[in-house]
Design a protein around this motif. Structure first.
Motif, PDB file in Angstrom:
ATOM      1  N   LEU A 327       0.706  -1.263   0.155  1.00 25.50           N
ATOM      2  CA  LEU A 327       0.241   0.050   0.109  1.00 25.50           C
ATOM      3  C   LEU A 327       1.001   1.244  -0.057  1.00 25.50           C
ATOM      4  O   LEU A 327       0.484   2.284  -0.626  1.00 25.50           O
ATOM      5  CB  LEU A 327      -0.873  -0.077   1.111  1.00 25.50           C
ATOM      6  N   ILE A 328       1.955   1.300   0.748  1.00 25.85           N
ATOM      7  CA  ILE A 328       2.957   2.446   0.696  1.00 25.85           C
ATOM      8  C   ILE A 328       3.481   2.490  -0.946  1.00 25.85           C
ATOM      9  O   ILE A 328       3.512   3.639  -1.143  1.00 25.85           O
ATOM     10  CB  ILE A 328       4.009   2.054   1.711  1.00 25.85           C
ATOM     11  N   LYS A 329       3.933   1.349  -1.294  1.00 29.85           N
ATOM     12  CA  LYS A 329       4.547   1.483  -2.687  1.00 29.85           C
ATOM     13  C   LYS A 329       3.577   2.207  -3.569  1.00 29.85           C
ATOM     14  O   LYS A 329       4.009   2.922  -4.348  1.00 29.85           O
ATOM     15  CB  LYS A 329       4.949   0.053  -3.080  1.00 29.85           C
ATOM     16  N   GLU A 330       2.488   1.547  -3.468  1.00 28.18           N
ATOM     17  CA  GLU A 330       1.370   2.111  -4.519  1.00 28.18           C
ATOM     18  C   GLU A 330       0.919   3.570  -4.107  1.00 28.18           C
ATOM     19  O   GLU A 330      -0.094   3.883  -4.831  1.00 28.18           O
ATOM     20  CB  GLU A 330       0.142   1.150  -4.560  1.00 28.18           C
TER      21      GLU A 330
END
Ligand code: MCA
Length: 334
Positions: A327-330
């Motif tokens: 979720l952080i990456k996206e």
């Protein structure tokens, strides 16, 4: 509990593998409260009767300058140091004369292939990567011969140390099969001080469970692929997420926290946290960061804290770190 023999025999194995001699000059810039700086660099130099030049604090420009001025032959660092040395080199108008250098050695954290080749491009040196831990001193090393130093491999077992890989079924792994890395030998400590339970759990039939995952090729060359636990290694320092989570959760506004390691160019991994509050707006990120800084060593403090409504969990109610990372990456946690 580390014995005299552990230290002496291990340094002797390194002296041979790295051809460490009394005419070497080691530039030492590492902290002395870790095995890398104390057990490898300083003891190694004492054992080989070589000269040591010490810098109190690491400064990449000063390292390059000192190599030229003092005709340094050996240097040791964690990848963060090499990353900063490449940056400093690229900014220098006049490049230093490093022809005295015999070997650059890296350890404590995996060295990326990118950094290995960047360093090779600017200096002509292939960094020699080795593998160790406080419990066992040095375990493996790449060969001394430059052309046999391979990125992403930590090399072969040192004299006196044996390695075996155990697969998920509990059997000895075949070549190239990933499993848990076990070691035994004269470098392995006697146990954790006043922690008999932890000591017992860490040894199986006399083999020490390193907690690292990896595989060996047909020739016995070791490749590490990760850790079997969730420890974060930031710039060569070990950070245990639970310890940081407990501190964040001490704050009255916090309901729960999850701490994770995020890829970082400089530190390899950096500490970040995701936090759910008891009441929306009870505290902001800045104040919560400040709160952790007053309670933890700075390298353990999250570089960023995300305040979220929900922390991803599985059906058992356990926090799923991989989902948070995704979720952080996206950009869905921001
Ligand atoms: C400093 N900071 C860090 C770290 N170091 N944050 C996360 N991870 C770190 N490793 C924080 C500082 O508190 C500061 O925070 C901010 O980052 C910038 O500091 P800076 O001045 O850039 O840091 P530095 O003083 O230059 O230190 C970076 C460093 C140092 C030189 C890479 O971390 C270091 O010496 N690492 C080596 C550790 C080591 O020797 N490990 C070996 C373990 P703020 O600005 O917010 O206050 S022994 C081991 O692992 C085994 C046996 C083995 O195989 O070797």
């Amino acid at each position: 509990m580390i014995t005299h023999d552990n230290l002496v025999l291990n340094m002797e194995a390194l002296r041979k593998r790295w051809r460490w001699a009394s005419d070497d000059v080691l530039l030492h810039v590492l902290p002395l409260y870790h095995f890398h700086g104390l057990g490898v660099a300083l003891h190694g130099a004492l054992n080989a009767k070589s000269k040591v030049i010490m810098h109190k604090k690491f400064n990449p420009e000063r390292v390059w300058k000192t190599i030229e001025e003092e005709k340094i032959t050996m240097f040791m660092g964690v990848p963060t140091l090499y990353f900063r040395m490449v940056e400093a080199w690229n900014k220098m108008d006049k490049k230093p004369d490093i022809s005295s250098m015999r070997v650059f050695i890296s350890g404590s954290v995996p060295l990326s292939e990118k950094l290995f080749y960047e360093f090779k491009k600017i200096t002509g040196h292939r960094i020699l990567e080795r593998y160790g831990m406080t419990e066992a001193g040095m375990i493996t090393s790449n060969p001394y011969e430059q052309d046999q130093r391979i990125p992403k491999s930590v090399g072969y077992a040192l004299d006196g140390c044996e390695i075996k890989i155990v697969n998920s079924g509990g059997s000895d792994a075949k070549p190239n099969e990933v499993g848990d890395v076990y070691i035994r030998g004269n470098n392995v400590f006697k146990g954790y001080w006043r922690m008999p339970k932890k000591t017992k759990e860490s040894f199986v039939d006399g083999w020490f469970a390193t907690g690292d995952m990896g595989y060996m090729d047909k020739t016995g060359r070791l490749f590490l692929v990760g850790r079997s636990n969730d420890m974060i290694i930031s710039g060569g320092y070990n950070v245990y997420p639970k310890e940081v989570e407990y501190v964040i959760e001490e704050n009255d506004c916090v309901l729960e926290a999850a701490v994770l390691g995020v890829d970082d160019e400089d530190f390899g991994e950096r500490v970040e946290a995701v936090v759910r509050l008891k009441k929306p707006g009870c505290i902001d990120e800045k104040s919560l960061l400040e709160f952790t800084r007053n309670k933890l060593a700075h390298y353990k403090c999250p570089k960023k804290i995300y305040i979220v409504d929900e922390i991803p969990k599985n059906t058992m109610g356990k926090i799923v770190i991989d989902d948070i990372k995704k979720l952080i990456k996206e950009g869905r946690i921001a």
